[in-house]
Structure formats: structure tokens, C-alpha cells
Scaffold this motif. Sequence first.
Motif, mmCIF file in Angstrom:
data_model
loop_
_atom_site.group_PDB
_atom_site.id
_atom_site.type_symbol
_atom_site.label_atom_id
_atom_site.label_comp_id
_atom_site.label_asym_id
_atom_site.label_seq_id
_atom_site.Cartn_x
_atom_site.Cartn_y
_atom_site.Cartn_z
ATOM 1 N N TRP A 1 -2.418 -8.875 15.022
ATOM 2 C CA TRP A 1 -2.363 -10.318 15.239
ATOM 3 C C TRP A 1 -1.016 -10.849 14.773
ATOM 4 C CZ3 TRP A 1 -6.420 -13.406 17.117
ATOM 5 C CH2 TRP A 1 -7.636 -12.744 17.308
ATOM 6 N N SER B 1 -3.220 -16.071 15.754
ATOM 7 C CA SER B 1 -4.315 -16.471 14.862
ATOM 8 C C SER B 1 -4.535 -17.975 14.903
ATOM 9 C CB SER B 1 -4.017 -16.024 13.421
ATOM 10 O OG SER B 1 -4.193 -14.644 13.288
ATOM 11 N N PHE C 1 -7.446 -11.328 12.095
ATOM 12 C CA PHE C 1 -7.309 -12.708 12.580
ATOM 13 C C PHE C 1 -7.047 -13.659 11.412
ATOM 14 C CE2 PHE C 1 -10.395 -16.376 12.944
ATOM 15 C CZ PHE C 1 -9.498 -17.265 13.521
ATOM 16 N N ASN D 1 -3.684 -13.124 9.291
ATOM 17 C CA ASN D 1 -2.424 -13.455 9.944
ATOM 18 C C ASN D 1 -2.262 -14.936 10.230
ATOM 19 O OD1 ASN D 1 -0.683 -10.963 10.589
ATOM 20 N ND2 ASN D 1 -2.793 -10.297 10.862
ATOM 21 N N LEU D 2 -3.176 -15.714 9.680
ATOM 22 C CA LEU D 2 -2.898 -17.149 9.704
ATOM 23 C C LEU D 2 -1.657 -17.359 8.838
ATOM 24 C CD1 LEU D 2 -6.560 -18.397 9.406
ATOM 25 C CD2 LEU D 2 -5.057 -18.712 11.352
#
Lengths: 44, 169
Positions: free
Chosen positions: A5, A10, B156, B159-160
Motif C-alpha cells: 500500500w 490507504s 492498509f 500506510n496511512l
Amino acid sequence: MKTKWTSEESVAALKQMLAARLAWEEQMRSRVAKLNLSKQGQPA
Amino acid sequence: MRIITADQINARAPYPVIEVAENAFAFITNEGVRYSIGFMEDSNLGISDIYHFYITNIDNQKTQHDPLLSETVFVALEEFFNSSNRSMLYLCDMHDNRQAVRNRLFVYWFANHAKHNLLTLITREFEYQKDVYYTGLILRNDNPQYSDIINTFNGFLNNLPNEFPNSKE
């Protein structure tokens, strides 16, 4: 299945999830409001 | 695709539900509080057979402790997990800043209702634009893609961007 990702991916996925949630809630409120639910699980 | 029916839920749930859309149901509690619950397939994570679970207090009414509510919800979840391939995400409603309370309540419900030898719950919290979010993943322990799904979910969230300093397991 997605294994890697980026930050942009994201954030985009999160925004999609939030938008989908809002849309679902609005749809449910509209549909349930028309039902006049009874406690027997059927429209009154 | 229809994955769960009102008849399946009504066979065991204390509150009878009616179908209001595909995989979406409504019911009313003894207090007169109207809820909708439902499952919507996710297309964001690249995981097959993963659904968002939603529960909505239709009128945003305050509620008392109601064990029949959690029983009804978990009958629906048990029917959902009839298939070992399915997994489920939730993202707590935060319209009134009570998302942490909702997450704690859901974790409590899970602890009391779920068959722990069958299901795994992973919860995470994170910040986005100064709001705190609570999310969770539930999947069967015998899901053939168990590790891959958890890795994707964590990937997910991990990787913010750096504006999410509180993202943690």
C-alpha cells in the motif's frame, strides 16, 4: 489480494469507506422511515 | 449477491427482522428503538468475500442496556460466518464523537457472544484529520486466506500517512 500500500492508496480507500458508510446510513434511514416498524418485525 | 436472509436471522434472533435491501435488515427493540444492520461488500482492500458490517440507530435515540440487541446482532454475524471464506470489517459511527464507546461495546459483545475458537477480532484505532477512528476486522480462524487478509488489513492501516500518529494495534 493487495499486499503493498502507498499512503495515497490507504487514504483513498479510507475515504471510500467513509463515503460508503454515510450513503448506506442515509439509504437505511430513508427505507426504515417508510416502514413504520412494529415489534413483530413486520410493517405496522 | 444475497448472502444472508431475514429467515436465517429470524430462526434464532430475539428481535424479528425484516429485509429492507439486499443483505440489510431492520428491527425495533422493546424500548422502541429502530435499528438497521447489514453487510456491504468492500471493493477497496482487494480481498474477496470481505464485507463492511453496519449497525445504525435510525433515530439516534438514547438506549438502555439491552441484551436482546446484541443477541440479534450476533445471530446475524453467526449466519454471515456460515461461510469460512467470508470476513468482515467495521468502522465505528462517529457522528456524536462516541466512537470509542461503540468500539468498546462491540468488543464486549464479541467477548460475550462470539465463538472464540471459530472467530478472530482485530481492532485498531487511528487519527484522520484530527478525528479518532475505530475499526475492526473479524474473520474465521479457518479462513483459507487468514494471514493474507490480516496482512492486507494491517498494510492498509499502517500506510496511512504520518498525520495518523496514533494508529496502533
